[in-house]
Design an enzyme around this catalytic site. Sequence first.
Site, PDB file in Angstrom:
ATOM      1  N   SER A  60       0.766  -1.245   0.000  1.00 42.06           N
ATOM      2  CA  SER A  60       0.000   0.000   0.000  1.00 42.06           C
ATOM      3  C   SER A  60       0.798   1.297   0.000  1.00 42.06           C
ATOM      4  O   SER A  60       0.280   2.344  -0.386  1.00 42.06           O
ATOM      5  CB  SER A  60      -0.950   0.022   1.201  1.00 42.06           C
ATOM      6  OG  SER A  60      -0.215  -0.048   2.408  1.00 42.06           O
ATOM      7  N   PHE A  84      -2.879  -4.032   5.438  1.00 40.81           N
ATOM      8  CA  PHE A  84      -3.888  -3.900   6.488  1.00 40.81           C
ATOM      9  C   PHE A  84      -4.122  -2.417   6.730  1.00 40.81           C
ATOM     10  O   PHE A  84      -3.302  -1.751   7.365  1.00 40.81           O
ATOM     11  CB  PHE A  84      -3.397  -4.597   7.757  1.00 40.81           C
ATOM     12  CG  PHE A  84      -4.492  -4.937   8.738  1.00 40.81           C
ATOM     13  CD1 PHE A  84      -5.806  -5.084   8.333  1.00 40.81           C
ATOM     14  CD2 PHE A  84      -4.194  -5.115  10.076  1.00 40.81           C
ATOM     15  CE1 PHE A  84      -6.805  -5.410   9.227  1.00 40.81           C
ATOM     16  CE2 PHE A  84      -5.186  -5.444  10.997  1.00 40.81           C
ATOM     17  CZ  PHE A  84      -6.495  -5.585  10.565  1.00 40.81           C
ATOM     18  N   ALA A 122      -1.498  -9.552   7.019  1.00 38.29           N
ATOM     19  CA  ALA A 122      -0.650 -10.458   6.240  1.00 38.29           C
ATOM     20  C   ALA A 122       0.130 -11.427   7.109  1.00 38.29           C
ATOM     21  O   ALA A 122       0.686 -12.406   6.608  1.00 38.29           O
ATOM     22  CB  ALA A 122       0.320  -9.652   5.372  1.00 38.29           C
ATOM     23  N   LEU A 149       6.589  -5.965   4.286  1.00 41.05           N
ATOM     24  CA  LEU A 149       5.758  -5.668   5.457  1.00 41.05           C
ATOM     25  C   LEU A 149       6.537  -4.855   6.489  1.00 41.05           C
ATOM     26  O   LEU A 149       7.707  -5.132   6.759  1.00 41.05           O
ATOM     27  CB  LEU A 149       5.261  -6.959   6.106  1.00 41.05           C
ATOM     28  CG  LEU A 149       4.299  -7.814   5.282  1.00 41.05           C
ATOM     29  CD1 LEU A 149       3.910  -9.063   6.064  1.00 41.05           C
ATOM     30  CD2 LEU A 149       3.052  -7.024   4.911  1.00 41.05           C
ATOM     31  N   TYR A 245      19.931   2.003  13.813  1.00 38.59           N
ATOM     32  CA  TYR A 245      19.348   1.146  12.781  1.00 38.59           C
ATOM     33  C   TYR A 245      20.140  -0.149  12.620  1.00 38.59           C
ATOM     34  O   TYR A 245      19.752  -1.181  13.165  1.00 38.59           O
ATOM     35  CB  TYR A 245      19.227   1.884  11.440  1.00 38.59           C
ATOM     36  CG  TYR A 245      18.229   1.185  10.539  1.00 38.59           C
ATOM     37  CD1 TYR A 245      16.890   1.564  10.532  1.00 38.59           C
ATOM     38  CD2 TYR A 245      18.595   0.093   9.763  1.00 38.59           C
ATOM     39  CE1 TYR A 245      15.958   0.894   9.756  1.00 38.59           C
ATOM     40  CE2 TYR A 245      17.681  -0.586   8.992  1.00 38.59           C
ATOM     41  CZ  TYR A 245      16.360  -0.184   8.990  1.00 38.59           C
ATOM     42  OH  TYR A 245      15.448  -0.862   8.230  1.00 38.59           O
ATOM     43  N   THR A 285      10.145   8.484   5.392  1.00 37.79           N
ATOM     44  CA  THR A 285       8.970   7.644   5.648  1.00 37.79           C
ATOM     45  C   THR A 285       8.347   8.084   6.960  1.00 37.79           C
ATOM     46  O   THR A 285       8.893   8.923   7.679  1.00 37.79           O
ATOM     47  CB  THR A 285       9.361   6.151   5.765  1.00 37.79           C
ATOM     48  OG1 THR A 285      10.187   5.984   6.928  1.00 37.79           O
ATOM     49  CG2 THR A 285      10.116   5.674   4.535  1.00 37.79           C
TER      50      THR A 285
END
Length: 405
Positions: A60, A84, A122, A149, A245, A285
């Site tokens: 998405s 979702f 998912a 995901l 990270y 993001t």
Amino acid sequence: MAVIKPMIRSNICINAHPVGCARDTEHQIEYAIAQKSKRGIKTAKEGGYAPKNVLVLGCSTGYGLASRIMAAFEYGADTIGVSFEKEPTTTKGGTPGWYNNKAFDRAAKKAGLKAVTFNMDAYSDECRQTVIDEAKKWGVKFDLIVYSLASPVRTDPDTKVMYRSVIKPVGQPYGGASLDMMTEKISTMEAQPAEGDDIPNTVKVMGGEDWERWIKYLSEADVLAEGARTLAYSYIGPKYSHPIYRDGTIGAAKKDLEARAKSIDAQLKKIGGAAYVSVNKGLITRSSSVIPVITMYLGCLFFVQKKLGSHEGCKEQIERLFTERLYTADKKVPVDEEGRIRIDDWELDPKVQAEIDEHMKVVNEQNLHEHIDVEGIRKDFLNINGFAVDGVDYEKDITDMTAID
């Protein structure tokens, strides 16, 4: 209803613009179509080396959405997408991904491409079975499975225990200068180190266990084509982000993802297939926008790469991934010594990183625009939620929050 304006605080946007999200998706589709023509890409139906039936898990937004768009509109593949999302009502908005999926489905139908999007968890076996049933109904087998995901939580389908992921450093706090993209103010932020079960829980959510389970289920259901390949996304990044990270909780999960790629690859080799992890470029993001230092770094990265002509957004990264890595003329996939696809090569170019270092040393609120692409990162941030998208009338009243026209 009313005119919809972005609701933002501290680099977090909590609403979405239906028409803006749809237009942004359409712009990506237009880019894919243009690149197909520019590169002379032939679809499988046209006799080209291309995917025919693609499953995108996490379809998405971001790299997942771009992957589905390139597979469909540049390579002519039929696609099944899973994500979702919060559905809107006529008066209350949904998540950006809901509108992106709706725009994709509409464009695919218009282009004569078969596409189904499932709004499901998912991580659940119920979702796996739904996808398998749909593939069998179509009478097809997947030749490409994209695993993209990203979720804060995952419920283990066997134990029913819910696990929660966190973005934290390991061992000691991580902090530094952070930029508010809207106010252009720089402040100091600090993230506290992982504690308790933070690391194993994050690995449980964001590692490769679920990806491996998906391939196992698809294989046992005989819906993987001969030569099927699967792809998951990771990030390594520069020294600035390593403590939170690559060396943090998310990094532990990504290392698990990369390790499991090898076992998945061994399984797929039995049918002539392969599994890859693609290490991608850092982008603005919803999660990266709130991590200490990262927004500053990305602003410098965009500034340097745009000057050099090597800047890429989601769609450009994935288009290059498909055309120059996955579906090359010699049918070979170039990888590094760890077997990973590296599409972060332009970001981590030593010359680029050296120039970023110089900018990061001196940037402050007074000289911000001399060292950081403020407008670029702000636009990318707003675009994620459907704002500041070219060609959208943001003064127009939205009377139905479910409509993307």
